[in-house]
Design an enzyme around this catalytic site. Sequence first.
Site, PDB file in Angstrom:
ATOM      1  N   TRP A 100      62.733 -21.565 -28.594  1.00 49.01           N
ATOM      2  CA  TRP A 100      61.871 -21.654 -27.765  1.00 49.01           C
ATOM      3  C   TRP A 100      60.290 -22.055 -28.093  1.00 49.01           C
ATOM      4  CZ3 TRP A 100      64.875 -25.638 -26.063  1.00 49.01           C
ATOM      5  CH2 TRP A 100      66.673 -24.992 -25.897  1.00 49.01           C
ATOM      6  N   ASP A 167      57.061 -18.421 -20.465  1.00 43.10           N
ATOM      7  CA  ASP A 167      58.085 -19.805 -20.347  1.00 43.10           C
ATOM      8  C   ASP A 167      59.261 -18.390 -19.517  1.00 43.10           C
ATOM      9  OD1 ASP A 167      60.823 -20.986 -20.455  1.00 43.10           O
ATOM     10  OD2 ASP A 167      59.991 -21.462 -22.944  1.00 43.10           O
ATOM     11  N   LYS A 191      69.727 -22.263 -16.191  1.00 38.09           N
ATOM     12  CA  LYS A 191      69.589 -20.835 -16.369  1.00 38.09           C
ATOM     13  C   LYS A 191      69.970 -19.470 -15.388  1.00 38.09           C
ATOM     14  CE  LYS A 191      69.418 -22.252 -20.649  1.00 38.09           C
ATOM     15  NZ  LYS A 191      67.253 -22.328 -21.107  1.00 38.09           N
TER      16      LYS A 191
HETATM   17  C1  LIG Z   1      66.910 -23.130 -22.299  1.00 38.66           C
HETATM   18  C2  LIG Z   1      65.384 -22.914 -22.646  1.00 38.66           C
HETATM   19  C3  LIG Z   1      64.673 -23.987 -22.816  1.00 38.66           C
HETATM   20  C4  LIG Z   1      65.010 -25.938 -22.987  1.00 38.66           C
HETATM   21  O1  LIG Z   1      64.359 -26.005 -21.567  1.00 38.66           O
HETATM   22  P1  LIG Z   1      65.315 -27.586 -21.041  1.00 38.66           P
HETATM   23  O2  LIG Z   1      65.369 -27.308 -19.735  1.00 38.66           O
HETATM   24  O3  LIG Z   1      66.554 -27.928 -21.997  1.00 38.66           O
HETATM   25  O4  LIG Z   1      64.215 -28.358 -21.948  1.00 38.66           O
HETATM   26  C5  LIG Z   1      63.281 -23.589 -23.217  1.00 38.66           C
HETATM   27  N1  LIG Z   1      62.383 -22.048 -22.889  1.00 38.66           N
HETATM   28  C6  LIG Z   1      63.855 -20.985 -23.119  1.00 38.66           C
HETATM   29  C7  LIG Z   1      63.417 -19.265 -22.794  1.00 38.66           C
HETATM   30  C8  LIG Z   1      64.857 -21.835 -22.512  1.00 38.66           C
HETATM   31  O5  LIG Z   1      65.661 -20.666 -22.330  1.00 38.66           O
END
Ligand SMILES: *Cc1c(COP(=O)(O)O)cnc(C)c1O
Length: 350
Positions: A100, A167, A191
């Site tokens: 990511w 993030d 998540k």
């Molecule tokens: C799942 C994830 C993403 C991507 O998320 P989307 O909502 O599918 O774009 C980005 N960063 C991390 C750390 C993730 O676990």
Amino acid sequence: MSKIHNFSAGPAILPQEVIQSCADAILNFAGTNLSLIEVSHRSKEYVAVMDEARSLVKRIMKLDDSYEVVYLQGGASTQFLMTVMNLLETKAAYTNTGTWAKKAIKEAKAFGTVDVLGSSEDQNFNFIPKDYTITEEYDYFHCTSNNTICGTQMQSFPDCPTSLVCDMSSDIFSRQLNFTQFDLIYAGAQKNMGPAGTTLVVIKKNILGKVSRYIPTMLDYNTHISKDSMFNTPSVFAVYGCLQTLKWIDKQGLQHIEKANTEKADLLYNEIDNNPLFEGTAAIEDRSKMNITFVLKDDSRNDDFLNACADANISGIKGHRSVGGFRASMYNALGLDSVQVLVNVIKNFK
Ligand SMILES: *Cc1c(COP(=O)(O)O)cnc(C)c1O
């Protein structure tokens, strides 16, 4: 119907009471005799949902009014470029700690100079780089608090003399943090905080308005801030689900949640470390409490292990397709009892 132990990486397990509230609201939202998914987002009942979903985030994170909270669409992946368009004037710093982070870096490079201050790519992202210094010359520093695929997690955050952007998609609200050290936090809901379809963004207002480029309206944080996250139709259902989860989190407090997550992680890591057939893949000091990655030393037996998990009603344990092995995602809503079931399967695997 027997209970399924849901270790899915995302979309992921939610508290049963959250799912029940969502189901109720689908049938009859806030006593309106209308479904949540057929009412106006401008109705007073729904405006109240959005308001509370925004204010609860600040309350749980202990943030004052110098911060704004919005719920956007496009996933965390859109934040990879939105952060850049809103914050990058000349130069930004990133750490490259996983799939990511790498995608975030790619977007930034299209708009300015990017210095990667630390990378664990040449070691399959199995640790968190710490040996770097962030200077004021950067418009911001971007990091990924928890690397969902490789199972590493930042246990602390560096001194940052510029804006700290994080993030937090896969460990948001999983532990106590001093949230005021961050200037921008984003997290895809799916998540650890709700159904897929919305992305939480927490922004310290004074970091905005410093770039000279034209920012397309929908990609400008100020557009959404100025309309209380109602500039256009929000993901009504997903935000409602987030609100229910936030209430569940608020009731327990992050201290309690962190303690439960630590207990779950200790239980599983302890078994992996002491079992001669298995091993963990992340550096011990950087291990994630959310996504626990491990392998069988004899990988020809992977299918046998997956079958043993399936027999025990364990779901979602297969590692990400890019790294293989196994991954137990143990978000807030997963109970210790489910972890114990997995530990027993590992213990009994011959
Ligand atoms: C799942 C994830 C993403 C991507 O998320 P989307 O909502 O599918 O774009 C980005 N960063 C991390 C750390 C993730 O676990």
